[in-house]
Design a protein around this motif. Sequence first.
Motif, short mmCIF file in Angstrom:
data_model
loop_
_atom_site.label_atom_id
_atom_site.label_comp_id
_atom_site.label_asym_id
_atom_site.label_seq_id
_atom_site.Cartn_x
_atom_site.Cartn_y
_atom_site.Cartn_z
N GLY A 222 45.06 23.35 3.75
CA GLY A 222 45.11 24.60 2.99
C GLY A 222 43.78 25.31 2.90
N VAL A 223 42.96 25.19 3.95
CA VAL A 223 41.64 25.84 3.96
C VAL A 223 41.55 26.73 5.20
CG1 VAL A 223 40.53 23.97 2.70
CG2 VAL A 223 40.62 23.87 5.19
N HIS A 224 40.51 27.55 5.23
CA HIS A 224 40.39 28.54 6.31
C HIS A 224 39.13 28.37 7.16
CE1 HIS A 224 43.79 30.70 4.59
NE2 HIS A 224 43.21 30.61 3.40
N SER A 225 38.37 27.32 6.93
CA SER A 225 37.15 27.12 7.72
C SER A 225 36.84 25.64 7.85
CB SER A 225 35.96 27.83 7.06
OG SER A 225 35.60 27.17 5.85
N THR A 226 36.07 25.32 8.88
CA THR A 226 35.65 23.94 9.08
C THR A 226 34.82 23.46 7.90
OG1 THR A 226 35.67 24.15 11.49
CG2 THR A 226 34.29 22.40 10.56
N LEU A 227 33.94 24.33 7.38
CA LEU A 227 33.09 23.96 6.24
C LEU A 227 33.93 23.56 5.04
CD1 LEU A 227 30.15 23.79 5.29
CD2 LEU A 227 30.36 26.15 4.47
N ALA A 228 34.99 24.33 4.76
CA ALA A 228 35.85 24.01 3.63
C ALA A 228 36.61 22.70 3.87
CB ALA A 228 36.84 25.15 3.38
N ALA A 229 37.02 22.48 5.12
CA ALA A 229 37.72 21.24 5.46
C ALA A 229 36.82 20.04 5.26
CB ALA A 229 38.22 21.30 6.90
N VAL A 230 35.56 20.17 5.67
CA VAL A 230 34.60 19.08 5.51
C VAL A 230 34.34 18.79 4.04
CG1 VAL A 230 32.19 18.41 5.87
CG2 VAL A 230 33.51 19.41 7.76
N ALA A 231 34.20 19.85 3.23
CA ALA A 231 33.97 19.67 1.79
C ALA A 231 35.16 18.94 1.15
CB ALA A 231 33.75 21.02 1.12
N LEU A 232 36.37 19.33 1.52
CA LEU A 232 37.57 18.67 0.98
C LEU A 232 37.63 17.22 1.44
CD1 LEU A 232 41.11 20.17 0.69
CD2 LEU A 232 40.80 17.87 1.62
N ALA A 233 37.29 16.99 2.71
CA ALA A 233 37.32 15.62 3.24
C ALA A 233 36.35 14.72 2.48
CB ALA A 233 36.97 15.63 4.72
N ARG A 234 35.18 15.23 2.20
CA ARG A 234 34.19 14.44 1.47
C ARG A 234 34.67 14.14 0.06
NH1 ARG A 234 29.53 13.30 3.72
NH2 ARG A 234 28.77 14.46 5.54
#
Length: 255
Positions: A222-234
């Motif tokens: 449910g994110v729109h960028s790699t940066l947001a995906a990485v933050a959620l993953a962490r």
Amino acid sequence: MQRIRVLVVDDHRIFAESLAAALAAEPDVEVSAAGSGPAALRCLERAAAEGRRFDVLLVDADLGGTAPSGPSAVPARTGDEDGVVDGMSLVTGVRSAHPRVRIVVLAEKDDPRRAAFALQAGAGGWVAKDCSLSRLLTVIRGVLRDETHLPPALLTGVLRELTAARKHRTESERLVESLTPREREVLRCMVAGLGRKAVAERLYLSPHTVRTHMQNVLGKLGVHSTLAAVALARRAGVGPADLTGDVVERGSQLA
């Protein structure tokens, strides 16, 4: 007498030297000072190699500039003196590399969000820079007994932040669990900072296939960028792919 070895880490030289001098006046305290994150890491490594490990690290919350309020993107590692390792990165790195060292964060002002993050990163205490010497000594001796020390005025705010962080982590974990095994592996590569081409080479896939996997990861999270995906993953506790060796073999059934 058992001496407490303390390392003060602050890029304000006058403050660091004054604090070190005040602590050194205590008969059971031995103090050193470092003016940057890289310098502190070198001190810790050297002391460990000599069998004279530090017991407590006092870290400036604003070391190297304003520390992030979320997971740091700056790895704590040895490097040049000019290399930037901020306060929260240093806390995270030291807890990982030197787990026996207790950490206290010194702050100019109370900030529940940053204090909560410091505790999550591995700090055992958060104290104001203008606190009394007796208070600081109480905190130093307390963290050595595995106590957690916070100013009373921060307690409610920190508990609120930790509760919110736990809620976000639970939601993030649920989203990550919706990924397929291959998508999780792609996500770990993204956390490691690999681009599409590098991920393709690492997982023996075509760039087009990797692009599809990355789009699926973003959509499911449910994110729109790699940066947001990485933050959620962490937040969900997803670590980076191990880049020191092969993670998968050609023809893996994960594809």
